[in-house]
Design an enzyme around this catalytic site. Structure first.
Site, mmCIF file in Angstrom:
data_model
loop_
_atom_site.group_PDB
_atom_site.id
_atom_site.type_symbol
_atom_site.label_atom_id
_atom_site.label_comp_id
_atom_site.label_asym_id
_atom_site.label_seq_id
_atom_site.Cartn_x
_atom_site.Cartn_y
_atom_site.Cartn_z
ATOM 1 C CG ASP A 42 68.163 19.625 92.114
ATOM 2 O OD1 ASP A 42 69.231 19.558 92.706
ATOM 3 O OD2 ASP A 42 67.105 20.003 92.641
ATOM 4 C CE1 TYR A 101 65.933 28.059 94.165
ATOM 5 C CE2 TYR A 101 64.669 27.006 95.903
ATOM 6 C CZ TYR A 101 65.710 27.823 95.519
ATOM 7 O OH TYR A 101 66.510 28.387 96.472
ATOM 8 C CG ASP A 170 61.995 20.259 94.363
ATOM 9 O OD1 ASP A 170 62.231 21.409 93.948
ATOM 10 O OD2 ASP A 170 62.616 19.739 95.322
HETATM 11 C C1 FRU Z 1 67.567 20.068 95.621
HETATM 12 C C2 FRU Z 1 66.987 21.481 95.659
HETATM 13 C C3 FRU Z 1 65.517 21.490 95.293
HETATM 14 C C4 FRU Z 1 65.315 22.879 94.800
HETATM 15 C C5 FRU Z 1 66.621 23.144 94.068
HETATM 16 C C6 FRU Z 1 67.085 24.561 94.099
HETATM 17 O O1 FRU Z 1 68.939 20.062 95.411
HETATM 18 O O2 FRU Z 1 67.194 22.067 96.922
HETATM 19 O O3 FRU Z 1 64.659 21.127 96.342
HETATM 20 O O4 FRU Z 1 64.213 23.016 93.962
HETATM 21 O O5 FRU Z 1 67.579 22.304 94.667
HETATM 22 O O6 FRU Z 1 68.227 24.699 93.308
#
Ligand code: FRU
Length: 462
Positions: A42, A101, A170
């Site tokens: 992401d 994350y 997130d």
């Molecule tokens: C989405 C996700 C998020 C998380 C991140 C971890 O692709 O699963 O929800 O924060 O990637 O890399």
């Protein structure tokens, strides 16, 4: 801010990036951001602070198939010339030790406030959904936009509402009517995807004030939420997991799109119909930011847990093209930022095209073949893409569109993004043509212009 783990990780990442040699790698992209080495997912912390655009991203430098997440970092003054900066955040604290994350940025008084999820997986016999996982909400503050001054744990799972699993993550933070709001994606114990709304006066102390969801369960988890006001209307973007395929909708393992939100996200609201943001194979976890004049979206040009793959070696995945968002009724149009036109080189003949920008207008059904690998085919109200070669498991994707009359194709070495009718519908995919495969085959009718694309200029500060 530094500790022994930070110092060693920094040395290791720098060494890994320095040792990476992609000089003979034809799949590295020319005008998309990708990891210096290893894995990317992401986009995170998108913002404009003073004269710089900042792009952070989920980054696992040591393993091109994933691993513990750091925040990689690029910045640019013009979205074309980029600086690759040192990793902004390492998993170096007890509250984020198994991954820094995804999260977002808030800019205030020339300071960057980065909110993210600190991922912790406990050792033991856990399912990691109901037990065994901590999803901590963390704030990291940076005064120069490059180094983090400190990280502060703001909330733990016990601070979230009661009916939830461990999956709460997130955070997206924004200021509205003199208060701060944070939204987070979550999975409830009944496996319902929801969005949690928190409110704060000081950016540090957060109070839970609302849960947003659909009347019927729509997926078991909503990842990477975003909530913004666009040309007079609120929209909620998220990446729901577990939505069942329906005709030409939700064709990928995980979905990604938006709901128009009517009413007040802090109280009484109604969600309008969910619209997908992309109909290709590879688009997920987008995030937006406002740069003072426009709302820009950037996504991950990839798909987690898909059954198709990428043959890239020692690196994997990239980010999408930067797009502006425009509203028409309750529909969002997504179209490349004007800066992309500055990357256009000379106009070329179809047979010479490899890395290109194509604008094509037409009034009949037709078919385009790109580099002998990807077929784009349309009738009046349906467009499909099919990989005939180099799809690595990618087959066919379709989108219903009424009255198709134009497409724009941004084709990089190993990615293609297709914008229909000025961005009404978009399809993004990776593709892997052979070196000898070049050229575009176009129908006889219609009006096409093709430009060779120049590449981003990326300088490295590592
Ligand atoms: C989405 C996700 C998020 C998380 C991140 C971890 O692709 O699963 O929800 O924060 O990637 O890399």
């Amino acid at each position: 801010m530094s500790n022994a783990l930070y110092r060693d990780l920094k040395k290791l990442v720098t060494l890994t990036e320095k040792n990476a040699d992609f000089s003979n790698d034809n799949l590295r992209l020319k005008f998309h951001l990708m990891p210096p080495v290893g894995w990317l997912n992401d986009p995170n912390g998108l913002c404009k602070m003073d004269e710089y655009y900042h792009v952070f991203y989920q980054y696992s430098p040591f393993d091109s198939n994933g691993g513990v997440k750091h925040w990689g970092h690029f910045r640019s003054k013009d979205l074309i010339n980029w600086e690759q900066l040192p990793v902004a955040m390492y998993p170096d604290q007890p509250f984020d030790v198994h991954g820094v994350y995804s999260g977002s940025a808030l800019i205030e008084n020339h300071k960057m406030y980065l909110y993210y999820t600190g991922n912790v997986k406990l050792d033991g016999d856990y399912d990691y959904v109901l037990t065994g996982r901590e999803h901590n909400t963390v704030l990291a503050v940076s005064s120069d936009g490059i180094t983090v001054d400190y990280k502060k744990l703001l909330m733990k799972n016990s601070d979230y509402p009661e009916n939830l699993t461990c999956h709460v993550r997130d955070p997206k933070v924004f200021k509205f009517e003199n208060k701060y709001y944070m939204i987070q994606g979550a999975r409830t114990k009944e496996n319902r995807g929801v969005l949690l709304v928190f409110q704060s006066d000081d950016k540090i102390n957060w109070e839970y004030i609302n849960t947003i969801s659909t009347p019927e369960i729509f997926g078991y988890m909503w990842e990477c939420p975003d909530l913004f006001y666009l040309d007079g209307m609120w929209f909620l973007v998220c990446s729901p997991q577990g939505v069942t395929k329906q005709g030409n909708h939700y064709q990928n393992i995980y979905s990604c799109g938006y709901f128009p939100l009517y009413g007040d996200f802090r109280g009484e609201y109604t969600l309008g119909e969910f619209q997908e943001l992309d109909f290709g194979f590879d688009f997920y976890a987008p995030q937006t930011f406002f740069d003072g004049t426009r709302r820009i979206m950037l996504g991950w040009l990839g798909m987690p847990d898909a059954d198709y793959t990428n043959p890239t070696k020692n690196w994997q995945h990239c980010l999408t093209s930067f797009c502006t968002l425009k509203r028409s009724g309750s529909t969002i149009y997504r179209y490349p930022v004007a800066e992309m036109n500055l990357l256009r080189g000379s106009e070329i003949k179809p047979e010479d095209a490899t890395v290109f920008d194509l604008e094509y207008r037409f009034s009949q059904s037709g078919r385009i073949i790109i580099r002998n690998s990807l077929v784009i085919e349309w009738s009046e109200d349906l467009l499909s893409i099919s990989h005939i070669k180099g799809g690595n498991g990618r087959t066919i994707r379709k989108v219903d569109v009424y009255n198709i009359n134009s497409i724009r194709v941004l084709a990089d070495t190993s990615s293609v993004e297709i914008f229909i009718n000025g961005g009404l519908k978009v399809l993004s995919t990776r593709y892997y043509p052979e070196n000898d495969d070049k050229g575009i085959i176009l129908p006889e009718h219609g009006h096409a212009r093709i430009w060779e694309m120049n590449h981003f200029n990326i300088t490295k500060d590592i």
